[in-house]
Design a protein around this motif. Structure first.
Motif, PDB file in Angstrom:
ATOM      1  N   VAL A  94       0.867  -1.176   0.000  1.00 58.35           N
ATOM      2  CA  VAL A  94       0.000   0.000   0.000  1.00 58.35           C
ATOM      3  C   VAL A  94       0.897   1.217   0.000  1.00 58.35           C
ATOM      4  O   VAL A  94       1.721   1.391   0.903  1.00 58.35           O
ATOM      5  N   GLY A  95       0.793   2.048  -1.012  1.00 59.16           N
ATOM      6  CA  GLY A  95       1.621   3.251  -1.096  1.00 59.16           C
ATOM      7  C   GLY A  95       0.816   4.487  -0.760  1.00 59.16           C
ATOM      8  O   GLY A  95      -0.369   4.585  -1.079  1.00 59.16           O
ATOM      9  N   HIS A 125      -3.654  13.308 -13.151  1.00 56.86           N
ATOM     10  CA  HIS A 125      -4.150  11.993 -12.729  1.00 56.86           C
ATOM     11  C   HIS A 125      -5.483  12.143 -12.009  1.00 56.86           C
ATOM     12  O   HIS A 125      -6.407  11.344 -12.209  1.00 56.86           O
ATOM     13  N   PHE A 126      -5.571  13.150 -11.163  1.00 61.19           N
ATOM     14  CA  PHE A 126      -6.816  13.406 -10.433  1.00 61.19           C
ATOM     15  C   PHE A 126      -7.955  13.693 -11.413  1.00 61.19           C
ATOM     16  O   PHE A 126      -9.061  13.171 -11.286  1.00 61.19           O
ATOM     17  N   ALA A 289       3.540   7.914 -13.051  1.00 60.57           N
ATOM     18  CA  ALA A 289       3.329   6.642 -13.754  1.00 60.57           C
ATOM     19  C   ALA A 289       3.050   5.522 -12.764  1.00 60.57           C
ATOM     20  O   ALA A 289       2.188   4.671 -13.006  1.00 60.57           O
ATOM     21  N   ALA A 290       3.770   5.526 -11.628  1.00 53.73           N
ATOM     22  CA  ALA A 290       3.545   4.501 -10.607  1.00 53.73           C
ATOM     23  C   ALA A 290       2.137   4.613 -10.028  1.00 53.73           C
ATOM     24  O   ALA A 290       1.476   3.605  -9.766  1.00 53.73           O
ATOM     25  N   THR A 296      -6.221   3.766  -7.205  1.00 54.13           N
ATOM     26  CA  THR A 296      -6.017   4.998  -6.452  1.00 54.13           C
ATOM     27  C   THR A 296      -7.227   5.341  -5.606  1.00 54.13           C
ATOM     28  O   THR A 296      -8.366   5.245  -6.063  1.00 54.13           O
ATOM     29  N   SER A 297      -6.991   5.748  -4.378  1.00 57.12           N
ATOM     30  CA  SER A 297      -8.021   6.305  -3.506  1.00 57.12           C
ATOM     31  C   SER A 297      -7.533   7.656  -3.028  1.00 57.12           C
ATOM     32  O   SER A 297      -6.343   7.842  -2.763  1.00 57.12           O
TER      33      SER A 297
END
Length: 322
Positions: A94-95, A125-126, A289-290, A296-297
């Motif tokens: 989990v990042g 990204h958002f 990119a990662a 995503t949360s």
């Protein structure tokens, strides 16, 4: 003393540079005071960067995400005798990515451009996650989405990163060019982007500034020091000095010796040239990119920016968010 090296040797490295002549002889040249300061700052940044990478590695090993060197050697032996170990060696994680704030100061330099570029990538990204993908779902369900609009910052990102004329690629090219300068960099930007909607040149052609219209607001950047800050030329003599340091931690984080960059070394004075813009693993593009490759949360801050006083102290919690 705190670095575990001889002070006289370190002072000599800071204040002089070693150049190999075509005949094979070694020439020692004194550095100017600004050059010595830049050299000192570059060494401090390399120590910080190596230490940070080492801490992250140790954390990942401790969490079981990565293997220590000893475990890798043992696993290599096991893999040679069993093909099933490849599946058991997989790791999940989990990042958490803390999006640092958009920066606009009285004077904005190279650091602010890097930070604001990272914010542009994460904002993209958002937007893609919340608007482009969600609107696609709404459209497929037959909902009316004509009145929903959002800001697509792709043009601003292209201005900064796209080759060959992006701000970063042109900075790399100017730094690699013999006699490259901030003045030449600004003039080339002016010629390449005079019609770009997100780029505004300085009023005076000789002024070392330009403005980028970010998604948050326009930011005026001063390019003074851009080339030096991007290209941190690091002499191998410094690496060797720290590898032989009496401080075990410092010696550890500087091993193994980094490879010499082709064309950047000379007899008696090898140089490793590194650039935060060209590093494949630490750039904002790599981080974005990662994030894009994983689920995503998003978590909103418990304390809204509007709830801070001018002194920076929290005035009240945003209870609707908690």
């Amino acid at each position: 003393e705190r670095l575990g090296v001889e002070g006289d040797i370190l002072v000599n490295i800071l204040t002089t540079r070693t150049i190999g002549s075509p005949t094979g002889s070694i020439i020692h040249m004194p550095r100017s005071a600004p050059a010595a300061i830049d050299n000192r700052d570059g060494i401090a940044k390399r120590i910080y960067g190596n230490l940070f990478a080492w801490i992250v590695h140790k954390i990942n090993v401790g969490l079981g995400i990565l293997h220590s060197q000893e475990e890798k050697e043992e696993e290599g032996t096991r893999r040679s005798s069993s093909s099933s170990s490849s599946s058991s060696s997989r790791r999940t994680f989990v990042g958490i990515l803390d999006i640092f704030g958009f920066e606009v100061f009285k004077t904005n330099g190279f650091e602010q451009l890097c930070i604001n570029y990272a914010n542009e990538k994460l904002q993209q990204h958002f937007v893609e996650h919340f608007f482009k993908l969600e609107l696609g779902v709404y459209k497929s369900e037959g909902l009316d989405i004509k009145r929903i609009s959002y800001c697509d910052n792709q043009m601003c990102i292209d201005l900064v990163e796209k080759r060959p004329n992006g701000l970063f690629p042109m900075l790399e090219d100017e730094g690699n060019m013999p006699g490259g300068s901030e003045q030449g960099y600004v003039q080339k930007l002016r010629a390449a982007h005079k019609r770009h909607p997100n780029y505004v040149p300085a009023r005076a052609a000789a002024e070392l500034k330009f403005t980028v219209k970010h998604y948050a607001k326009p930011v005026v950047y001063s390019v003074d020091g851009f080339i030096a800050k991007n290209f941190n030329k690091f002499e191998d003599t410094v690496v060797k000095l720290f590898v032989n340091s009496g401080l075990s931690l410092l010696s550890m984080i500087f091993e193994p010796l980094p490879p010499k960059t082709p064309g950047k070394s000379a007899p008696g004075g090898g140089v490793s040239a590194t650039s935060p813009l060209s590093s494949s693993s630490t750039t904002p593009r790599a981080a974005a990119a990662a994030v894009r490759e994983r689920k995503t949360s998003f978590a909103k801050s418990f304390v809204n920016n509007n709830n801070f006083s001018r002194s920076g102290r929290r005035t009240r919690w945003d209870l609707d968010v908690v």
